[in-house]
Design a protein around this motif. Structure first.
Motif, PDB file in Angstrom:
ATOM      1  N   THR A 183       0.850  -1.188   0.000  1.00 50.23           N
ATOM      2  CA  THR A 183       0.000   0.000   0.000  1.00 50.23           C
ATOM      3  C   THR A 183       0.884   1.237   0.000  1.00 50.23           C
ATOM      4  N   GLY A 184       0.282   2.383  -0.191  1.00 55.41           N
ATOM      5  CA  GLY A 184       1.017   3.641  -0.119  1.00 55.41           C
ATOM      6  C   GLY A 184       1.622   3.855   1.255  1.00 55.41           C
ATOM      7  N   ASP A 185       0.982   3.317   2.289  1.00 56.46           N
ATOM      8  CA  ASP A 185       1.465   3.495   3.656  1.00 56.46           C
ATOM      9  C   ASP A 185       2.711   2.676   3.955  1.00 56.46           C
ATOM     10  N   ASN A 186       2.854   1.484   3.321  1.00 59.68           N
ATOM     11  CA  ASN A 186       4.012   0.649   3.651  1.00 59.68           C
ATOM     12  C   ASN A 186       5.034   0.543   2.518  1.00 59.68           C
ATOM     13  N   ASN A 187       4.830   1.262   1.424  1.00 53.57           N
ATOM     14  CA  ASN A 187       5.777   1.224   0.308  1.00 53.57           C
ATOM     15  C   ASN A 187       7.159   1.737   0.729  1.00 53.57           C
ATOM     16  N   ASP A 188       7.198   2.803   1.535  1.00 55.96           N
ATOM     17  CA  ASP A 188       8.485   3.342   1.992  1.00 55.96           C
ATOM     18  C   ASP A 188       9.232   2.320   2.842  1.00 55.96           C
ATOM     19  N   GLU A 189       8.497   1.578   3.680  1.00 52.66           N
ATOM     20  CA  GLU A 189       9.115   0.539   4.510  1.00 52.66           C
ATOM     21  C   GLU A 189       9.735  -0.546   3.625  1.00 52.66           C
ATOM     22  N   MET A 190       9.009  -0.972   2.589  1.00 58.56           N
ATOM     23  CA  MET A 190       9.519  -1.993   1.680  1.00 58.56           C
ATOM     24  C   MET A 190      10.779  -1.491   0.969  1.00 58.56           C
ATOM     25  N   GLU A 191      10.769  -0.263   0.494  1.00 56.81           N
ATOM     26  CA  GLU A 191      11.931   0.284  -0.214  1.00 56.81           C
ATOM     27  C   GLU A 191      13.122   0.480   0.715  1.00 56.81           C
ATOM     28  N   ARG A 192      12.874   0.785   1.988  1.00 59.51           N
ATOM     29  CA  ARG A 192      13.951   0.902   2.971  1.00 59.51           C
ATOM     30  C   ARG A 192      14.622  -0.458   3.168  1.00 59.51           C
ATOM     31  N   ILE A 193      13.824  -1.509   3.253  1.00 61.02           N
ATOM     32  CA  ILE A 193      14.361  -2.865   3.401  1.00 61.02           C
ATOM     33  C   ILE A 193      15.146  -3.260   2.149  1.00 61.02           C
ATOM     34  N   ARG A 194      14.606  -2.936   0.969  1.00 62.64           N
ATOM     35  CA  ARG A 194      15.330  -3.217  -0.283  1.00 62.64           C
ATOM     36  C   ARG A 194      16.695  -2.526  -0.268  1.00 62.64           C
ATOM     37  N   SER A 195      16.728  -1.275   0.162  1.00 61.79           N
ATOM     38  CA  SER A 195      17.976  -0.510   0.214  1.00 61.79           C
ATOM     39  C   SER A 195      18.971  -1.148   1.188  1.00 61.79           C
ATOM     40  N   GLN A 196      18.493  -1.617   2.339  1.00 61.10           N
ATOM     41  CA  GLN A 196      19.363  -2.281   3.316  1.00 61.10           C
ATOM     42  C   GLN A 196      19.970  -3.553   2.726  1.00 61.10           C
ATOM     43  N   ILE A 197      19.153  -4.332   2.004  1.00 59.85           N
ATOM     44  CA  ILE A 197      19.639  -5.567   1.395  1.00 59.85           C
ATOM     45  C   ILE A 197      20.740  -5.251   0.386  1.00 59.85           C
ATOM     46  N   VAL A 198      20.535  -4.226  -0.423  1.00 61.88           N
ATOM     47  CA  VAL A 198      21.537  -3.830  -1.417  1.00 61.88           C
ATOM     48  C   VAL A 198      22.808  -3.354  -0.723  1.00 61.88           C
ATOM     49  N   GLN A 199      22.684  -2.526   0.322  1.00 57.70           N
ATOM     50  CA  GLN A 199      23.864  -2.016   1.035  1.00 57.70           C
ATOM     51  C   GLN A 199      24.674  -3.153   1.645  1.00 57.70           C
ATOM     52  N   ILE A 200      24.007  -4.109   2.274  1.00 60.64           N
ATOM     53  CA  ILE A 200      24.714  -5.234   2.892  1.00 60.64           C
ATOM     54  C   ILE A 200      25.440  -6.047   1.829  1.00 60.64           C
ATOM     55  N   SER A 201      24.794  -6.240   0.688  1.00 57.87           N
ATOM     56  CA  SER A 201      25.417  -7.053  -0.362  1.00 57.87           C
ATOM     57  C   SER A 201      26.624  -6.362  -0.978  1.00 57.87           C
ATOM     58  N   GLN A 202      26.710  -5.043  -0.874  1.00 56.80           N
ATOM     59  CA  GLN A 202      27.814  -4.314  -1.479  1.00 56.80           C
ATOM     60  C   GLN A 202      29.013  -4.131  -0.553  1.00 56.80           C
ATOM     61  N   LYS A 203      28.905  -4.589   0.681  1.00 52.65           N
ATOM     62  CA  LYS A 203      30.062  -4.535   1.568  1.00 52.65           C
ATOM     63  C   LYS A 203      31.152  -5.438   0.976  1.00 52.65           C
ATOM     64  N   PRO A 204      32.391  -4.996   0.996  1.00 54.62           N
ATOM     65  CA  PRO A 204      33.458  -5.815   0.411  1.00 54.62           C
ATOM     66  C   PRO A 204      33.528  -7.230   0.991  1.00 54.62           C
ATOM     67  N   GLU A 205      33.277  -7.377   2.285  1.00 58.05           N
ATOM     68  CA  GLU A 205      33.366  -8.704   2.903  1.00 58.05           C
ATOM     69  C   GLU A 205      32.205  -9.621   2.520  1.00 58.05           C
ATOM     70  N   ASN A 206      31.129  -9.058   1.937  1.00 62.07           N
ATOM     71  CA  ASN A 206      29.982  -9.872   1.519  1.00 62.07           C
ATOM     72  C   ASN A 206      29.955 -10.124   0.017  1.00 62.07           C
ATOM     73  N   LYS A 207      30.869  -9.535  -0.715  1.00 67.69           N
ATOM     74  CA  LYS A 207      30.902  -9.735  -2.165  1.00 67.69           C
ATOM     75  C   LYS A 207      31.332 -11.163  -2.467  1.00 67.69           C
ATOM     76  N   ILE A 208      30.719 -11.724  -3.465  1.00 67.27           N
ATOM     77  CA  ILE A 208      31.095 -13.059  -3.934  1.00 67.27           C
ATOM     78  C   ILE A 208      31.695 -12.886  -5.320  1.00 67.27           C
ATOM     79  N   ASP A 209      32.948 -13.252  -5.443  1.00 72.18           N
ATOM     80  CA  ASP A 209      33.624 -13.138  -6.730  1.00 72.18           C
ATOM     81  C   ASP A 209      33.417 -14.441  -7.493  1.00 72.18           C
ATOM     82  N   LYS A 210      32.630 -14.378  -8.569  1.00 72.92           N
ATOM     83  CA  LYS A 210      32.318 -15.564  -9.356  1.00 72.92           C
ATOM     84  C   LYS A 210      33.289 -15.742 -10.524  1.00 72.92           C
ATOM     85  N   THR A 211      34.292 -14.859 -10.626  1.00 77.43           N
ATOM     86  CA  THR A 211      35.270 -14.960 -11.706  1.00 77.43           C
ATOM     87  C   THR A 211      36.309 -16.003 -11.321  1.00 77.43           C
ATOM     88  N   PRO A 212      36.473 -17.038 -12.134  1.00 79.63           N
ATOM     89  CA  PRO A 212      37.472 -18.046 -11.777  1.00 79.63           C
ATOM     90  C   PRO A 212      38.886 -17.449 -11.869  1.00 79.63           C
TER      91      PRO A 212
END
Length: 179
Positions: free
Chosen positions: A134-163
């Protein structure tokens, strides 16, 4: 005597209204339309970050009475198609979905708290529940999406798939993987 007649009439009206409500929800099967979202808690990784997946499911009612289920998962900085996409049919308060791989899964609608329980589970084995976007919880969902992206971009969480190249493997001592 008039008190009893008035009380009986009120009771009859309440029973009829409750029956009509139950009848409508039984045949309607819940709110299987629109976009719903929830968060799958995947536990804590080795760096101490709480890993989560943002689950969004869009239900579209078709002319033939079936429901198209479009499941998307925010994994790191990417949104991918989820495993619960497919075609479903309403069965009371449940939606029986035939997934793209041919298996069948069941979603259940809770009319009291207006949530949908999915076959997905959290790290503690509780089901992942969805709430309507809903319009009331869309900001909450986008905040969670942003947190997931930020955590995945930490150098220690990166997964290098290049052999590694043979030279890199010789330098770091992992050359046994080339044998």
């Amino acid at each position: 005597m008039k008190k009893y007649i008035a009380a009986a009439l009120i009771l009859i009206v309440l029973i009829a209204a409750g029956g009509a409500f139950a009848f409508f929800h039984f045949f309607n099967g819940g709110s299987w339309q629109g976009t719903w979202w929830g968060v799958q808690d995947a536990g804590v990784n080795w760096t101490g970050d709480n890993m989560q997946n943002l689950e969004t499911v869009t239900f579209t009612r078709n002319d033939d009475g079936t429901i198209t289920v479009d499941h998307k998962v925010q994994v790191g900085s990417r949104e991918i198609e989820g495993s619960l996409s497919g075609e479903g049919k309403v069965d009371g308060g449940r939606l029986q979905v035939t997934l793209k791989n041919g298996k069948t899964e069941s979603f259940s609608y809770n009319a009291v708290d207006k949530t949908i329980a999915t076959p997905l589970t959290n790290a503690d084995d509780t089901p992942v529940t969805l709430k309507e976007l809903t319009g009331d919880n869309n900001d909450e969902m986008e905040r969670i999406r942003s947190q997931i992206v930020q955590i995945s971009q930490k150098p220690e969480n990166k997964i290098d798939k290049t052999p590694p190249t043979f030279q890199q493997a010789l330098e770091d001592g992992t050359f046994a993987s080339f044998m």
